[in-house]
Design an enzyme around this catalytic site. Sequence first.
Site, PDB file in Angstrom:
ATOM      1  N   GLU A  98     -37.684  88.886  32.366  1.00 52.79           N
ATOM      2  CA  GLU A  98     -38.797  88.009  32.755  1.00 52.79           C
ATOM      3  C   GLU A  98     -39.050  86.987  31.651  1.00 52.79           C
ATOM      4  O   GLU A  98     -38.684  87.203  30.492  1.00 52.79           O
ATOM      5  CB  GLU A  98     -40.018  88.910  33.020  1.00 52.79           C
ATOM      6  CG  GLU A  98     -41.344  88.232  33.236  1.00 52.79           C
ATOM      7  CD  GLU A  98     -41.442  87.379  34.482  1.00 52.79           C
ATOM      8  OE1 GLU A  98     -40.543  86.545  34.709  1.00 52.79           O
ATOM      9  OE2 GLU A  98     -42.440  87.507  35.208  1.00 52.79           O
ATOM     10  N   ASP A 102     -48.249  87.771  30.575  1.00 50.63           N
ATOM     11  CA  ASP A 102     -49.546  87.161  30.308  1.00 50.63           C
ATOM     12  C   ASP A 102     -50.619  88.224  30.580  1.00 50.63           C
ATOM     13  O   ASP A 102     -50.877  89.073  29.741  1.00 50.63           O
ATOM     14  CB  ASP A 102     -49.650  85.938  31.227  1.00 50.63           C
ATOM     15  CG  ASP A 102     -50.823  85.044  30.921  1.00 50.63           C
ATOM     16  OD1 ASP A 102     -51.110  84.813  29.748  1.00 50.63           O
ATOM     17  OD2 ASP A 102     -51.466  84.560  31.880  1.00 50.63           O
ATOM     18  N   LYS A 130     -47.936  87.239  25.561  1.00 50.55           N
ATOM     19  CA  LYS A 130     -49.256  86.783  25.111  1.00 50.55           C
ATOM     20  C   LYS A 130     -50.183  87.989  25.147  1.00 50.55           C
ATOM     21  O   LYS A 130     -50.956  88.155  26.094  1.00 50.55           O
ATOM     22  CB  LYS A 130     -49.811  85.734  26.093  1.00 50.55           C
ATOM     23  CG  LYS A 130     -49.228  84.348  26.019  1.00 50.55           C
ATOM     24  CD  LYS A 130     -50.009  83.455  26.997  1.00 50.55           C
ATOM     25  CE  LYS A 130     -49.369  82.126  27.212  1.00 50.55           C
ATOM     26  NZ  LYS A 130     -50.012  81.394  28.328  1.00 50.55           N
ATOM     27  N   PHE A 151     -50.871  77.331  26.747  1.00 50.26           N
ATOM     28  CA  PHE A 151     -49.950  77.233  27.875  1.00 50.26           C
ATOM     29  C   PHE A 151     -48.642  76.595  27.419  1.00 50.26           C
ATOM     30  O   PHE A 151     -48.626  75.485  26.900  1.00 50.26           O
ATOM     31  CB  PHE A 151     -50.569  76.438  29.031  1.00 50.26           C
ATOM     32  CG  PHE A 151     -49.913  76.790  30.330  1.00 50.26           C
ATOM     33  CD1 PHE A 151     -50.254  77.958  30.999  1.00 50.26           C
ATOM     34  CD2 PHE A 151     -48.908  75.980  30.867  1.00 50.26           C
ATOM     35  CE1 PHE A 151     -49.620  78.325  32.182  1.00 50.26           C
ATOM     36  CE2 PHE A 151     -48.274  76.339  32.049  1.00 50.26           C
ATOM     37  CZ  PHE A 151     -48.631  77.504  32.711  1.00 50.26           C
ATOM     38  N   ARG A 164     -39.428  72.716  33.483  1.00 52.57           N
ATOM     39  CA  ARG A 164     -38.530  73.869  33.378  1.00 52.57           C
ATOM     40  C   ARG A 164     -37.248  73.511  32.634  1.00 52.57           C
ATOM     41  O   ARG A 164     -36.640  74.357  31.996  1.00 52.57           O
ATOM     42  CB  ARG A 164     -38.138  74.387  34.773  1.00 52.57           C
ATOM     43  CG  ARG A 164     -39.250  75.093  35.521  1.00 52.57           C
ATOM     44  CD  ARG A 164     -38.645  75.837  36.702  1.00 52.57           C
ATOM     45  NE  ARG A 164     -39.629  76.198  37.719  1.00 52.57           N
ATOM     46  CZ  ARG A 164     -40.362  77.319  37.718  1.00 52.57           C
ATOM     47  NH1 ARG A 164     -40.238  78.168  36.737  1.00 52.57           N
ATOM     48  NH2 ARG A 164     -41.210  77.572  38.690  1.00 52.57           N
TER      49      ARG A 164
HETATM   50  P1  IMP Z   1     -48.923  87.725  34.461  1.00 47.48           P
HETATM   51  O1  IMP Z   1     -48.751  88.375  35.777  1.00 47.48           O
HETATM   52  O2  IMP Z   1     -50.349  87.233  34.259  1.00 47.48           O
HETATM   53  O3  IMP Z   1     -48.441  88.551  33.298  1.00 47.48           O
HETATM   54  O4  IMP Z   1     -48.149  86.375  34.497  1.00 47.48           O
HETATM   55  C1  IMP Z   1     -46.828  86.277  34.345  1.00 47.48           C
HETATM   56  C2  IMP Z   1     -46.338  84.956  34.902  1.00 47.48           C
HETATM   57  O5  IMP Z   1     -47.257  83.891  34.685  1.00 47.48           O
HETATM   58  C3  IMP Z   1     -45.094  84.563  34.180  1.00 47.48           C
HETATM   59  O6  IMP Z   1     -43.961  85.078  34.800  1.00 47.48           O
HETATM   60  C4  IMP Z   1     -45.147  83.042  34.259  1.00 47.48           C
HETATM   61  O7  IMP Z   1     -44.520  82.610  35.439  1.00 47.48           O
HETATM   62  C5  IMP Z   1     -46.610  82.701  34.312  1.00 47.48           C
HETATM   63  N1  IMP Z   1     -47.118  82.253  33.002  1.00 47.48           N
HETATM   64  C6  IMP Z   1     -47.977  82.887  32.184  1.00 47.48           C
HETATM   65  N2  IMP Z   1     -48.232  82.204  31.076  1.00 47.48           N
HETATM   66  C7  IMP Z   1     -47.510  81.081  31.172  1.00 47.48           C
HETATM   67  C8  IMP Z   1     -47.326  79.949  30.301  1.00 47.48           C
HETATM   68  O8  IMP Z   1     -47.883  79.813  29.193  1.00 47.48           O
HETATM   69  N3  IMP Z   1     -46.478  78.994  30.762  1.00 47.48           N
HETATM   70  C9  IMP Z   1     -45.828  79.076  31.949  1.00 47.48           C
HETATM   71  N4  IMP Z   1     -45.959  80.106  32.776  1.00 47.48           N
HETATM   72  C10 IMP Z   1     -46.796  81.107  32.396  1.00 47.48           C
HETATM   73 MG    MG Z   2     -42.431  84.280  35.917  1.00 46.44          MG
END
Ligand code: IMP
Ligand code: MG
Length: 180
Positions: A98, A102, A130, A151, A164
Amino acid sequence: MHNDILRVLYTEEQLKTRVKEMAEQIRHDLKGQVILTVGVLRGAVMFYADLVRELDMPVHMNFMSVSSYGSSSVSSGAVRIQYDLEEDISGKNVLIIEDIVDSGLTLKYLTSTLKSRNPAMLKTCCLFDKPERRTVDFTPDYVGFEVPDVFIVGYGLDYAEKYRNLKYIGELKPDVYKSQ
Ligand code: IMP
Ligand code: MG
């Protein structure tokens, strides 16, 4: 594209070096096994492609896609599988690849879903983490870099499907996502 970047966090060279180190660690840990690598589309695509080439051991390749942020920079909280594996993973050694953890919701959901399919092994590998943003309890097995709560875009990571294809990881200027 480059004008929307506040600062470069990781250069192409730094990413390459870290991906290589991660591959060495994984190869050391999983030696002698055939791994099914599962890339999470679309953010992980660059990392995935570079990591599997550095692994230098037998791997099978497959992909899944889960619902993401859409055009917002904050997670909706809901996770949905958009494209599932078509193969049976029972008894297989699975490594999820992955881009970033986040809140942890995506990987928590994905790992519990895949665990219920009885793989022999299930590990997770993320290029970025993060930890400050975590809302659910989730710790990846392999992490490339811990990043602050900003971000980031590039090397597969997007904001509203843009950036991307940047070769580096940059911090997006806050006014880019605040103005939308
Ligand atoms: P989570 O489910 O909140 O852990 O989010 C994970 C997904 O959020 C990642 O696979 C990314 O696609 C997106 N994401 C989280 N933070 C960022 C960032 O700083 N930049 C771009 N995508 C992010
Ligand atoms: Mg993702």
